[in-house]
Scaffold this motif. Structure first.
Motif, PDB file in Angstrom:
ATOM      1  N   ILE A  44       0.811  -1.207   0.172  1.00 41.84           N
ATOM      2  CA  ILE A  44      -0.057  -0.059   0.176  1.00 41.84           C
ATOM      3  C   ILE A  44       0.854   1.269   0.080  1.00 41.84           C
ATOM      4  O   ILE A  44       0.678   2.221  -0.471  1.00 41.84           O
ATOM      5  CB  ILE A  44      -1.075  -0.006   1.184  1.00 41.84           C
TER       6      ILE A  44
ATOM      7  N   ARG B 112      -2.707   4.774   3.396  1.00 38.16           N
ATOM      8  CA  ARG B 112      -3.955   4.394   3.403  1.00 38.16           C
ATOM      9  C   ARG B 112      -5.011   5.751   3.394  1.00 38.16           C
ATOM     10  O   ARG B 112      -5.689   5.603   2.480  1.00 38.16           O
ATOM     11  CB  ARG B 112      -4.459   3.414   4.663  1.00 38.16           C
TER      12      ARG B 112
ATOM     13  N   ALA C 143      -7.414   6.240   0.240  1.00 40.15           N
ATOM     14  CA  ALA C 143      -8.910   6.146   0.530  1.00 40.15           C
ATOM     15  C   ALA C 143      -9.349   7.593   0.587  1.00 40.15           C
ATOM     16  O   ALA C 143     -10.465   7.927   0.126  1.00 40.15           O
ATOM     17  CB  ALA C 143      -9.069   5.364   1.849  1.00 40.15           C
TER      18      ALA C 143
ATOM     19  N   GLY D 136      -6.877   2.088  -1.413  1.00 44.65           N
ATOM     20  CA  GLY D 136      -6.676   2.509   0.087  1.00 44.65           C
ATOM     21  C   GLY D 136      -7.397   1.543   0.968  1.00 44.65           C
ATOM     22  O   GLY D 136      -7.166   1.339   2.419  1.00 44.65           O
TER      23      GLY D 136
ATOM     24  N   ASN E 299      -4.286  -3.406   1.892  1.00 41.74           N
ATOM     25  CA  ASN E 299      -3.447  -3.954   3.169  1.00 41.74           C
ATOM     26  C   ASN E 299      -4.708  -4.711   3.694  1.00 41.74           C
ATOM     27  O   ASN E 299      -5.311  -4.046   4.564  1.00 41.74           O
ATOM     28  CB  ASN E 299      -3.086  -2.907   3.767  1.00 41.74           C
TER      29      ASN E 299
ATOM     30  N   VAL F 213      -4.383  -4.150   7.807  1.00 45.28           N
ATOM     31  CA  VAL F 213      -5.135  -2.822   8.693  1.00 45.28           C
ATOM     32  C   VAL F 213      -6.621  -3.048   9.159  1.00 45.28           C
ATOM     33  O   VAL F 213      -7.330  -3.601   8.246  1.00 45.28           O
ATOM     34  CB  VAL F 213      -4.784  -1.812   7.528  1.00 45.28           C
TER      35      VAL F 213
END
Length: 158
Positions: free
Chosen positions: A15, A88, A92, A138, A142, A145
């Protein structure tokens, strides 16, 4: 090569690598918006507004403000991508922002003062694609997360 908290660039999570790449592309696009040849009708590049007839690669309507916003967004992304949570957030949050820009560009009269950045049809389609793409990356790239895994190395410990 010095190791920072036991992490080398090769061991960066995907990411972060993707966020760095996306941010670098935004910086590049911001710079290319000021380069005659990449930007057609460069002599008609206005600071802002729908009267700017300059187009990046002959397709995307740009202005000085539009190019500066790409540069700033990319630079912020480069800084945020240095940490996992920041990467992230950049992808996102940036994706959500681009979906908002798509809605704005879709809703406004493009010949009005509301089109101050400016946007054309090509920009709107790109904003829709970027919005969904960045948001998906985002949120989905991953898997650790949000599952109780460590997000990043704590700042107070090696």
């Amino acid at each position: 090569m010095a190791h920072v908290r036991g992490r080398t660039p090769a061991r960066r999570p995907a990411i972060q690598k993707v966020a760095l790449a996306v941010a670098a592309v935004f910086v590049l696009i911001g710079v290319l918006g000021f380069v005659p040849g990449f930007t057609t009708h460069y002599n008609e590049l206005a600071f802002a507004g729908h009267h700017s007839d300059a187009k990046l690669i002959g397709l995307f309507q740009v202005s000085v403000l539009h190019n500066v916003l790409h540069l700033l967004f990319g630079l912020v992304g480069l800084v945020l991508a240095r940490r996992l949570a920041g990467a992230r957030l950049f992808l996102a949050g940036g994706g959500a922002a681009y979906l908002g820009l798509w809605l704005y560009g879709f809703a406004i009269d493009r010949e009005s003062a509301a089109n101050f950045v400016p946007f054309n049809d090509a920009d709107n389609w790109l904003h829709l694609f970027l919005g969904f793409g960045m948001l998906a990356l985002g949120l989905l790239l991953n898997n650790d997360v949000g599952t109780g895994g460590r997000l990043d190395t704590p700042i107070d410990r090696p």
